[in-house]
Write a protein that holds these residues in place. Structure first.
Motif: not given
Ligand code: ZN
Ligand code: DX5
Length: 218
Positions: A33, A35, A66, A68, A171
Motif C-alpha cells: 500500500h 500512500d 492510495h 489522497m 485503512d
Molecule cells: Zn492509505
C-alpha cells in the motif's frame, strides 16, 4: 473470499524505501500500500510517481496506490506508467468520479474508490458496478498511527451487502485488536501500517493479521 494484507509503506523508513518494500515482500505481504498525499486534499505530503517508479524496480509486490490528492485525473497516467496496479482515489476529490474511474480503467489499471469517515456511504454506491475495489477509511486520511474508528463498520457492511464479490478494503488503525471486527463487517483487504512496519517481527505480524481475518472470513 480471499484475505489480502497490504502493509502501508508510510510506516516504513522513507530513507530506505526500496529495501523496506523488498523486506515486506519477503515477510509475506500480499500487496504493498503506497500512500500518496498532496498537501492539499490532506494536510501532509508524501511521494509522487517518480518514487513509485523507483520502487517498481525493487519488488514484484502488487502496487496498491492510495491517492489522497485533489486531482487524481491529472496524475493517473503518471502513476500507472510508474507501475501502479490499483489506483484508489477519493469520492471527495475535485475531479468528476465517473470520468476519473473511466480514465484509470482506460489506462489498463484497476480502480478503487474511497470515502472519508464523514462521507455517507450513499455517495459511492452508484459507482460500485464500475470499480474493482472500495476503500472505507477507518481513520481521517493524512497520517499513520491513528486509532481505528469502529463506527465506520456500518459503511463496510453496507458496501458488502450491495456488492458481495467486490474487493473491500479498510485503512487506518488495523491491528490484531481491530482486524476481526473489520472482517466481520465484510472487509477482505486490510491495510496495516504501524501494525506491520512497527512490529518487531513483521512476518509474524502479517501472519497473525491474516489468520485472524481468515478465521472470520473462512
Ligand atoms: Zn492509505
Ligand atoms: C492514512 C493512510 C494509511 C496509513 C495507515 O491516511 O491512508 O494507509 O498508512 O496507517 P496505520 O495502519 O498506522 O493506521
Amino acid at each position: 473470499m480471499s484475505v489480502l494484507i497490504s502493509p502501508s509503506l508510510l510506516a516504513g523508513d522513507f530513507s530506505r524505501m526500496g529495501e523496506e518494500a523488498a523486506r515486506i515482500e519477503r515477510c509475506g505481504a500480499d500487496w504493498l500500500h503506497i500512500d500518496v498525499m498532496d498537501g492539499h486534499f490532506v494536510p501532509n505530503i508524501t511521494l509522487g510517481a517518480p518514487v513509485v517508479k523507483c520502487l517498481r524496480k525493487r519488488t514484484d509486490l502488487f502496487f496498491d496506490v492510495h491517492l489522497m490528492i485533489s486531482h487524481p485525473l491529472q496524475y493517473a497516467e503518471d502513476f500507472v506508467k510508474a507501475g501502479a496496479q490499483m489506483l484508489t482515489f477519493h469520492v471527495e476529490c475535485e475531479d468528476d468520479t465517473a470520468e476519473t474511474i473511466e480514465a484509470i480503467r482506460s489506462l489498463g489499471c484497476r480502480v478503487g474508490l474511497s470515502l472519508k469517515p464523514n462521507t455517507p456511504v450513499e455517495t459511492i454506491l452508484p459507482f460500485l458496478p464500475q470499480v474493482d475495489m472500495v476503500l472505507v477509511m477507518t481513520v481521517e486520511p493524512g497520517f499513520g498511527g491513528q486509532s481505528f474508528m469502529p463506527d465506520m463498520m456500518p459503511k463496510v457492511s453496507a458496501v458488502r451487502k450491495a456488492a458481495p464479490d467486490l474487493l473491500l478494503q479498510v485503512d487506518g488503525g488495523i491491528s490484531a485488536k481491530t482486524i476481526a471486527q473489520a472482517a466481520e463487517s465484510g472487509a477482505n483487504v486490510f491495510v496495516a501500517g504501524s501494525a506491520v512496519f512497527g512490529a518487531a517481527d513483521p512476518k509474524a505480524a502479517i501472519e497473525e493479521l491474516k489468520t485472524l481475518a481468515q478465521s472470520v472470513i473462512g
